[in-house]
Scaffold this motif. Structure first.
Motif, mmCIF file in Angstrom:
data_model
loop_
_atom_site.group_PDB
_atom_site.id
_atom_site.type_symbol
_atom_site.label_atom_id
_atom_site.label_comp_id
_atom_site.label_asym_id
_atom_site.label_seq_id
_atom_site.Cartn_x
_atom_site.Cartn_y
_atom_site.Cartn_z
ATOM 1 N N ALA A 33 19.804 22.807 -13.471
ATOM 2 C CA ALA A 33 20.548 23.328 -14.619
ATOM 3 C C ALA A 33 19.622 23.443 -15.826
ATOM 4 O O ALA A 33 19.737 22.709 -16.799
ATOM 5 N N ASN A 34 18.668 24.341 -15.699
ATOM 6 C CA ASN A 34 17.783 24.628 -16.816
ATOM 7 C C ASN A 34 17.150 25.995 -16.585
ATOM 8 O O ASN A 34 17.187 26.531 -15.491
ATOM 9 N N ARG A 35 16.619 26.556 -17.630
ATOM 10 C CA ARG A 35 15.899 27.815 -17.484
ATOM 11 C C ARG A 35 14.604 27.541 -16.726
ATOM 12 O O ARG A 35 14.060 26.442 -16.773
ATOM 13 N N SER A 41 17.251 18.532 -17.107
ATOM 14 C CA SER A 41 18.432 17.938 -17.729
ATOM 15 C C SER A 41 18.861 16.724 -16.927
ATOM 16 O O SER A 41 18.887 16.767 -15.708
ATOM 17 N N SER A 42 19.225 15.652 -17.620
ATOM 18 C CA SER A 42 19.725 14.469 -16.920
ATOM 19 C C SER A 42 21.209 14.254 -17.204
ATOM 20 O O SER A 42 21.806 13.304 -16.727
ATOM 21 N N TYR A 65 17.222 9.643 -12.811
ATOM 22 C CA TYR A 65 15.813 10.004 -12.717
ATOM 23 C C TYR A 65 15.573 11.216 -13.587
ATOM 24 O O TYR A 65 16.468 11.984 -13.862
ATOM 25 N N GLY A 66 14.348 11.399 -14.036
ATOM 26 C CA GLY A 66 14.046 12.502 -14.929
ATOM 27 C C GLY A 66 13.143 13.557 -14.325
ATOM 28 O O GLY A 66 12.890 14.581 -14.936
ATOM 29 N N THR A 67 12.671 13.320 -13.118
ATOM 30 C CA THR A 67 11.774 14.269 -12.473
ATOM 31 C C THR A 67 12.578 15.361 -11.781
ATOM 32 O O THR A 67 13.574 15.081 -11.133
ATOM 33 N N GLY A 68 12.128 16.600 -11.906
ATOM 34 C CA GLY A 68 12.794 17.711 -11.237
ATOM 35 C C GLY A 68 12.646 17.604 -9.729
ATOM 36 O O GLY A 68 11.837 16.839 -9.204
#
Length: 105
Positions: A33-35, A41-42, A65-68
């Motif tokens: 959910a991001n460009r 996004s978390s 977690y913050g990693t894509g």
């Protein structure tokens, strides 16, 4: 046919996702959910500017977690890592084993 180890930890074993797919009568496609090349996004608030372009937003809470995610292109029994991310090593391990299994059949 892919082995049960592929993507078994996410999606298909999650009761909410199973029930949602059953009600829709078809599988669903999920994406980040991001460009493209934008920050990860978390939370659902992290991509609020995209809500008007999205059919459904489900708030499952803050992601731990913050990693894509790791993005993989799969063609027949070959795969290419498009973007290394979360669970990269596990992804390569599972797909390598699957490729070997497919080549033996």
């Amino acid at each position: 046919e892919l082995s049960s180890g592929i993507n078994a930890e996410y999606g298909t074993d999650h009761q909410f996702v199973q029930e949602l797919c059953a009600k829709l009568g078809r599988p669903i496609a999920l994406t980040s959910a991001n460009r493209s090349s934008g920050p990860n996004s978390s939370s659902v608030e992290g991509f609020e500017e995209l809500w008007e372009e999205i059919d459904l937003v489900v708030d499952g809470g803050l992601l731990p977690y913050g990693t894509g995610s790791t993005v993989v292109e799969i063609t027949d029994s070959h795969f290419v890592i498009v973007r290394a991310g979360r669970d990269y090593e596990k992804t390569v391990e599972v797909l390598s084993a699957e490729r070997k299994r497919l080549e033996q059949t």
